[in-house]
Write an enzyme that holds these catalytic residues in place. Sequence first.
Site, PDB file in Angstrom:
ATOM      1  N   HIS A 126       0.862  -1.180   0.000  1.00  0.00           N
ATOM      2  CA  HIS A 126       0.000   0.000   0.000  1.00  0.00           C
ATOM      3  C   HIS A 126       0.900   1.232   0.000  1.00  0.00           C
ATOM      4  O   HIS A 126       2.016   1.198   0.530  1.00  0.00           O
ATOM      5  CB  HIS A 126      -0.876  -0.031   1.265  1.00  0.00           C
ATOM      6  CG  HIS A 126      -1.899   1.047   1.352  1.00  0.00           C
ATOM      7  ND1 HIS A 126      -1.575   2.346   1.692  1.00  0.00           N
ATOM      8  CD2 HIS A 126      -3.242   1.028   1.179  1.00  0.00           C
ATOM      9  CE1 HIS A 126      -2.680   3.077   1.716  1.00  0.00           C
ATOM     10  NE2 HIS A 126      -3.712   2.306   1.408  1.00  0.00           N
ATOM     11  N   ASP A 180       3.226  -3.371   8.326  1.00  0.00           N
ATOM     12  CA  ASP A 180       2.016  -2.578   8.112  1.00  0.00           C
ATOM     13  C   ASP A 180       0.855  -3.480   8.498  1.00  0.00           C
ATOM     14  O   ASP A 180       0.463  -4.372   7.747  1.00  0.00           O
ATOM     15  CB  ASP A 180       1.937  -2.151   6.646  1.00  0.00           C
ATOM     16  CG  ASP A 180       0.612  -1.500   6.277  1.00  0.00           C
ATOM     17  OD1 ASP A 180      -0.302  -1.449   7.128  1.00  0.00           O
ATOM     18  OD2 ASP A 180       0.478  -1.051   5.124  1.00  0.00           O
ATOM     19  N   GLN A 215      -4.319  -4.175   7.627  1.00  0.00           N
ATOM     20  CA  GLN A 215      -5.250  -5.240   7.248  1.00  0.00           C
ATOM     21  C   GLN A 215      -4.982  -6.538   7.990  1.00  0.00           C
ATOM     22  O   GLN A 215      -5.736  -7.501   7.823  1.00  0.00           O
ATOM     23  CB  GLN A 215      -5.171  -5.492   5.736  1.00  0.00           C
ATOM     24  CG  GLN A 215      -5.458  -4.295   4.875  1.00  0.00           C
ATOM     25  CD  GLN A 215      -6.873  -3.756   5.048  1.00  0.00           C
ATOM     26  OE1 GLN A 215      -7.763  -4.448   5.515  1.00  0.00           O
ATOM     27  NE2 GLN A 215      -7.070  -2.490   4.682  1.00  0.00           N
ATOM     28  N   LYS A 256      -9.842   1.004  10.796  1.00  0.00           N
ATOM     29  CA  LYS A 256      -9.961  -0.326  10.197  1.00  0.00           C
ATOM     30  C   LYS A 256     -10.149  -1.392  11.275  1.00  0.00           C
ATOM     31  O   LYS A 256     -10.323  -2.570  10.961  1.00  0.00           O
ATOM     32  CB  LYS A 256      -8.731  -0.635   9.344  1.00  0.00           C
ATOM     33  CG  LYS A 256      -8.524   0.327   8.182  1.00  0.00           C
ATOM     34  CD  LYS A 256      -7.341  -0.064   7.334  1.00  0.00           C
ATOM     35  CE  LYS A 256      -6.961   1.024   6.340  1.00  0.00           C
ATOM     36  NZ  LYS A 256      -8.004   1.336   5.362  1.00  0.00           N
ATOM     37  N   CYS A 288      -4.881   2.588  -3.676  1.00  0.00           N
ATOM     38  CA  CYS A 288      -3.620   3.130  -3.140  1.00  0.00           C
ATOM     39  C   CYS A 288      -2.514   2.079  -3.166  1.00  0.00           C
ATOM     40  O   CYS A 288      -1.702   1.977  -2.231  1.00  0.00           O
ATOM     41  CB  CYS A 288      -3.822   3.657  -1.711  1.00  0.00           C
ATOM     42  SG  CYS A 288      -4.931   5.072  -1.612  1.00  0.00           S
TER      43      CYS A 288
END
Length: 459
Positions: A127, A205, A208, A231, A373
């Site tokens: 991302h 990261d 998710q 999120k 993105c």
Amino acid sequence: MSVTAITSCAETALLPVVGGDTRVPLVDGRSVPYANLDYAASAPALESVAARVVEVLPLYASVHRGAGYLSQVSTALYEASRSTVARFVGARPDDVAVITRNTTDALNLLAGCVPDGGRVLVLDVEHHANLLPWVRSVRGSGRTATILPSAPTVAETLTALRDELARQPYALVTLTGASNVTGEALPIASVVALAQEAGARVAVDGAQLVPHRAFSLADSGVDYVAFSGHKTYAPFGAGALVGRRDWLDAGTPYLAGGGAVRDVRTDRTLWQPAPARHEGGSPNVLGAVALAEACDALSALPAGALVEHERALRERLVDGLAGIPGARVLRLWSDSTDPVGVVAFTLGDHDSGLVAAYLSAEHGIGVRDGRFCAHPLLARVGVTGGAIRASVGVGTTTETVDRLLAGLRAYVTDGPAAEYEVVDGCWTVADDTRPRPAVTGIDAIAATAAAACGPAVED
């Protein structure tokens, strides 16, 4: 677990979310319950999170520097939330949790803490939040960033990582915990082992990953994890960077201002250690409290419940897409396993923006379309225009997935019933007469949203 048992895991919502019963108007005059399949962009707040915010709001006051009773309470709430967030991601005793705005904010903060001269290794499937900060941060800092092309398989990609780490020294390897496009991931344990052997740290990261899978810094050996509240079922503007203290104590203060300093004179500034060093200004108390409540709610789920819920939904969606003419599910690696509940796909030559607009206007279904993105990733899987993304979470049920599949079949078979046009780069219903909520400034908001779909500006 049998297929029947797995499916039953997803027939009802795993946790209640705010707005789960919201109805939306269709172009034919009907209204239907909103089918939210855009969790990967921003997940709805849990009902328990909203209740916690309402409970805490009367206690809201200044933090850290107020002598009043409510200031002391708010300070305690803020710091307790920090501890909860750190515990949620398995922080080690000497790790530090910095409250940020979101994942992008957290990774930009970390980029300024990589020691001068340190090389950063990142894959091309990230991302933009885990790609652009590393490229931008190297300018004039003595740092260098290498963007490594991923290979068609997990095994080949790990080999490429190993070879690159042997070619020259790196300070940091940074990677996604789960792709925001395909839901796939490299095995974190394998990446950590390769990095540690080469003397490099690892940042994940977790935008998710954390809302979909249990994760522990201590157990995984990962040095830093970044994630977003919006999120993780707490959309009140807070996120976190959690990890090893030494870089964060020595790094460039992320936001210069009150609270980040010990003493200021006209000729020098003495900065606080982390986390205060990077939290200049008044902190987002309610955002931190909301994030902590969401972390506690997810932690309280029975072991394996979240994984089985999302696995059942994802399998139902992917199996259903296989029966729709022209549908192609995007994959990064042919040998990847156990993806999270994020599925991106194309539908033959049909424009992804038109399909998404149709699903919304004629079926009340919210999906994402575009390049998410993650432009290099889309190019890597051979998608130059855009794709459609459906993503699930704790509030998703099999009925929602089935509605999407039925809507896609209707689109392929019959096409749109309404007329659509492109306005400022976005597909929309022509002469849309559907009522809008009586929200002050909604026309200005809609105009701003349309402008965001306009032509990209190249830097």
